[in-house]
Design a protein around this motif. Structure first.
Motif, PDB file in Angstrom:
ATOM      1  N   LEU A 150      10.355 -40.449 -38.213  1.00  0.00           N
ATOM      2  CA  LEU A 150       9.716 -39.782 -37.087  1.00  0.00           C
ATOM      3  C   LEU A 150      10.760 -39.129 -36.193  1.00  0.00           C
ATOM      4  N   THR A 151      10.435 -37.931 -35.725  1.00  0.00           N
ATOM      5  CA  THR A 151      11.243 -37.287 -34.695  1.00  0.00           C
ATOM      6  C   THR A 151      10.615 -37.594 -33.344  1.00  0.00           C
ATOM      7  N   VAL A 152      11.441 -38.037 -32.412  1.00  0.00           N
ATOM      8  CA  VAL A 152      10.972 -38.429 -31.087  1.00  0.00           C
ATOM      9  C   VAL A 152      11.652 -37.552 -30.041  1.00  0.00           C
ATOM     10  N   ARG A 153      10.859 -36.951 -29.184  1.00  0.00           N
ATOM     11  CA  ARG A 153      11.331 -36.111 -28.081  1.00  0.00           C
ATOM     12  C   ARG A 153      11.285 -36.956 -26.799  1.00  0.00           C
ATOM     13  N   SER A 154      12.355 -36.976 -26.044  1.00  0.00           N
ATOM     14  CA  SER A 154      12.387 -37.825 -24.854  1.00  0.00           C
ATOM     15  C   SER A 154      13.037 -37.104 -23.685  1.00  0.00           C
ATOM     16  N   ARG A 155      12.825 -37.663 -22.504  1.00  0.00           N
ATOM     17  CA  ARG A 155      13.432 -37.165 -21.279  1.00  0.00           C
ATOM     18  C   ARG A 155      14.095 -38.324 -20.541  1.00  0.00           C
ATOM     19  N   GLN A 156      15.122 -38.010 -19.812  1.00  0.00           N
ATOM     20  CA  GLN A 156      15.787 -39.018 -18.986  1.00  0.00           C
ATOM     21  C   GLN A 156      14.948 -39.234 -17.738  1.00  0.00           C
ATOM     22  N   PRO A 157      14.472 -40.456 -17.505  1.00  0.00           N
ATOM     23  CA  PRO A 157      13.659 -40.691 -16.306  1.00  0.00           C
ATOM     24  C   PRO A 157      14.493 -40.559 -15.034  1.00  0.00           C
ATOM     25  N   ALA A 158      13.812 -40.398 -13.917  1.00  0.00           N
ATOM     26  CA  ALA A 158      14.491 -40.199 -12.641  1.00  0.00           C
ATOM     27  C   ALA A 158      15.323 -41.405 -12.249  1.00  0.00           C
ATOM     28  N   ARG A 159      14.918 -42.589 -12.711  1.00  0.00           N
ATOM     29  CA  ARG A 159      15.672 -43.804 -12.387  1.00  0.00           C
ATOM     30  C   ARG A 159      15.404 -44.854 -13.449  1.00  0.00           C
ATOM     31  N   GLU A 160      16.247 -45.836 -13.489  1.00  0.00           N
ATOM     32  CA  GLU A 160      16.100 -46.930 -14.449  1.00  0.00           C
ATOM     33  C   GLU A 160      14.893 -47.799 -14.097  1.00  0.00           C
ATOM     34  N   GLY A 161      14.328 -48.419 -15.130  1.00  0.00           N
ATOM     35  CA  GLY A 161      13.270 -49.397 -14.905  1.00  0.00           C
ATOM     36  C   GLY A 161      11.869 -48.835 -14.849  1.00  0.00           C
ATOM     37  N   LEU A 162      11.694 -47.522 -15.044  1.00  0.00           N
ATOM     38  CA  LEU A 162      10.342 -46.962 -15.034  1.00  0.00           C
ATOM     39  C   LEU A 162       9.596 -47.377 -16.301  1.00  0.00           C
ATOM     40  N   PRO A 163       8.278 -47.562 -16.207  1.00  0.00           N
ATOM     41  CA  PRO A 163       7.513 -47.983 -17.385  1.00  0.00           C
ATOM     42  C   PRO A 163       7.508 -46.892 -18.451  1.00  0.00           C
ATOM     43  N   PRO A 164       7.476 -47.273 -19.725  1.00  0.00           N
ATOM     44  CA  PRO A 164       7.504 -46.280 -20.807  1.00  0.00           C
ATOM     45  C   PRO A 164       6.145 -45.620 -21.026  1.00  0.00           C
ATOM     46  N   ALA A 165       6.197 -44.360 -21.418  1.00  0.00           N
ATOM     47  CA  ALA A 165       4.998 -43.618 -21.808  1.00  0.00           C
ATOM     48  C   ALA A 165       5.264 -42.948 -23.152  1.00  0.00           C
ATOM     49  N   LEU A 166       4.242 -42.912 -24.007  1.00  0.00           N
ATOM     50  CA  LEU A 166       4.360 -42.267 -25.313  1.00  0.00           C
ATOM     51  C   LEU A 166       3.208 -41.280 -25.477  1.00  0.00           C
ATOM     52  N   TYR A 167       3.535 -40.055 -25.921  1.00  0.00           N
ATOM     53  CA  TYR A 167       2.567 -38.972 -26.047  1.00  0.00           C
ATOM     54  C   TYR A 167       2.371 -38.632 -27.527  1.00  0.00           C
ATOM     55  N   VAL A 168       1.105 -38.428 -27.922  1.00  0.00           N
ATOM     56  CA  VAL A 168       0.775 -38.148 -29.327  1.00  0.00           C
ATOM     57  C   VAL A 168      -0.049 -36.859 -29.395  1.00  0.00           C
ATOM     58  N   HIS A 169       0.434 -35.883 -30.144  1.00  0.00           N
ATOM     59  CA  HIS A 169      -0.161 -34.551 -30.199  1.00  0.00           C
ATOM     60  C   HIS A 169      -1.369 -34.491 -31.125  1.00  0.00           C
ATOM     61  N   GLY A 170      -1.985 -33.308 -31.172  1.00  0.00           N
ATOM     62  CA  GLY A 170      -3.161 -33.092 -31.995  1.00  0.00           C
ATOM     63  C   GLY A 170      -2.860 -32.393 -33.308  1.00  0.00           C
ATOM     64  N   LEU A 171      -3.916 -32.055 -34.047  1.00  0.00           N
ATOM     65  CA  LEU A 171      -3.800 -31.411 -35.355  1.00  0.00           C
ATOM     66  C   LEU A 171      -3.082 -30.072 -35.229  1.00  0.00           C
ATOM     67  N   GLY A 172      -2.043 -29.889 -36.024  1.00  0.00           N
ATOM     68  CA  GLY A 172      -1.293 -28.655 -35.996  1.00  0.00           C
ATOM     69  C   GLY A 172      -0.304 -28.551 -34.853  1.00  0.00           C
ATOM     70  N   GLY A 173      -0.262 -29.573 -33.999  1.00  0.00           N
ATOM     71  CA  GLY A 173       0.639 -29.548 -32.858  1.00  0.00           C
ATOM     72  C   GLY A 173       1.932 -30.283 -33.144  1.00  0.00           C
ATOM     73  N   SER A 174       2.642 -30.593 -32.075  1.00  0.00           N
ATOM     74  CA  SER A 174       3.894 -31.331 -32.182  1.00  0.00           C
ATOM     75  C   SER A 174       4.202 -31.925 -30.820  1.00  0.00           C
ATOM     76  N   SER A 175       5.318 -32.617 -30.746  1.00  0.00           N
ATOM     77  CA  SER A 175       5.738 -33.191 -29.469  1.00  0.00           C
ATOM     78  C   SER A 175       5.978 -32.118 -28.415  1.00  0.00           C
ATOM     79  N   GLN A 176       6.208 -30.869 -28.835  1.00  0.00           N
ATOM     80  CA  GLN A 176       6.398 -29.785 -27.875  1.00  0.00           C
ATOM     81  C   GLN A 176       5.155 -29.538 -27.022  1.00  0.00           C
ATOM     82  N   ASN A 177       3.992 -29.974 -27.505  1.00  0.00           N
ATOM     83  CA  ASN A 177       2.766 -29.788 -26.732  1.00  0.00           C
ATOM     84  C   ASN A 177       2.800 -30.523 -25.397  1.00  0.00           C
ATOM     85  N   TRP A 178       3.731 -31.458 -25.243  1.00  0.00           N
ATOM     86  CA  TRP A 178       3.823 -32.255 -24.022  1.00  0.00           C
ATOM     87  C   TRP A 178       5.010 -31.849 -23.147  1.00  0.00           C
TER      88      TRP A 178
END
Length: 352
Positions: free
Chosen positions: A39-67
């Motif tokens: 799997l390829t995973v796209r991520s961002r550096q959060p504004a600060r440490e300790g923030l809760p994790p979020a995971l985004y899942v795209h639709g048919l024909g899409g990709s992580s770029q949709n988020w």
């Protein structure tokens, strides 16, 4: 092999490498090897440490770029990651060729288990909405909240505009469509996708349109592109026909996590009329309707989606909303937090 079956996907280690995938400012891509999938995973550096994790899942024909438009708007509240499902974006096909809703859900679960990131704030659009619903029902330990943008949940009466997508599931249609559209340019294909998925395609900036054309050109070079599309479309249709405890509506009723449902009034893929049924099915839900949005509200109206997602997080952190609570908001796209569509009132229905 039957003549109506699609050929098996090539093994990932012999697939040719297409042009690089676009990475927006502040993002990074990494490849994660898991049993049977990469799997390829796209991520961002959060504004600060300790923030809760979020995971985004795209639709048919899409990709992580949709988020990519939504994620930076949430850098101060969650640590964002978006996954390319097997066969989409920059993720190669799964070794077993399983593109069913369950297969995609299994891939995401493997990633979450391997990364030890759960429970996460899980967000899904369209096919990703069906996938994340199944995850939330089967593995409640992995899901803190669930946000569904136009989720692909079973409909009895499918919209006419959604029929071409559904037809991809029919054996032999994908190769036929490929032949019939061989002369279509990437730009023509992108315009068609935007017309189908956006309430107002005019909201797409020239830069975003050029990026979409570039991504379409990249995907069309992948030998497994139509195979992944057709098999995943077939996976959605098959999921729609499942009954009993494996049915998506039955699994929606089993979801324990606080759930945010976002539907667009101009959605040509998922029927807007099904929104109220979804609000009743998820036991702890709030429904946000965006009358002017299409199928990808997180791309078309990211500020509004970010706003209502923040409200979900704030409520989840303060206290449990209680089983059976259903809150319905009718926002004008782009409206402020207190501005509900149709005169500024917010209707709240407790108990489903």
């Amino acid at each position: 092999m039957s003549s109506t079956e699609l050929p098996s996907a090539q093994a990932s280690h012999v697939l040719p490498k297409a042009m690089p995938v676009r990475v927006s400012e502040g993002e990074r891509l990494r490849s994660v090897g898991l049993p049977g999938i990469t799997l390829t995973v796209r991520s961002r550096q959060p504004a600060r440490e300790g923030l809760p994790p979020a995971l985004y899942v795209h639709g048919l024909g899409g990709s992580s770029q949709n988020w990519s438009t939504l994620m930076p708007l949430l850098d101060d509240v969650v640590a964002s990651e978006a996954v390319d499902l097997p066969g989409f974006g920059d993720s190669p096909p799964p070794d077993d060729g399983d593109y069913s809703v369950t297969g995609h859900a299994r891939a995401v679960i493997r990633y979450l288990d391997g990364a030890g990131r759960g429970p996460v704030h899980l967000l899904g659009n369209s096919l990703g909405g069906a996938v994340t619903t199944r995850i939330a029902a089967l593995r409640p330990d992995l899901v803190r909240t669930l946000t569904l943008v136009s989720p692909a949940l079973p409909e009895i009466l499918v919209q006419r505009t959604a029929m071409p997508t559904a037809l991809l599931a029919v054996p032999g249609v994908a190769p036929l469509f490929t032949r019939l559209t061989r002369e279509w340019t990437a730009e023509q294909r992108v315009r068609g996708v935007l017309a189908l998925c956006y309430g107002d395609p005019g909201r797409v900036s020239p830069e975003a349109f050029r990026n979409a054309v570039e991504e379409m050109e990249r995907r069309l070079r992948l030998p497994y592109f139509w195979d992944a599309m057709a098999r995943s479309a077939r996976g959605i249709v098959n999921a729609y026909t499942l009954g009993g405890q494996h049915g998506l509506w039955r699994q929606a009723e089993r979801v324990l996590a606080p759930t945010l449902l976002i539907y667009g009034g101009r959605d040509q893929v998922v029927g807007f009329r099904i929104a109220q049924r979804a609000a009743r099915a998820f036991r702890d839900s709030r429904l946000v309707t965006l009358p002017e949005a299409g199928h990808v509200a997180m791309m078309e109206y990211p500020e509004t989606v970010a706003m209502v997602f923040r409200e979900l997080l704030a409520d989840a952190e303060e206290s449990d909303t209680g089983a059976g609570a259903s809150v319905s908001y009718g926002y004008r796209a782009g409206a402020g937090a207190g501005e509900a569509a149709g005169g500024g009132s917010i209707d709240e229905n407790v108990g489903g």
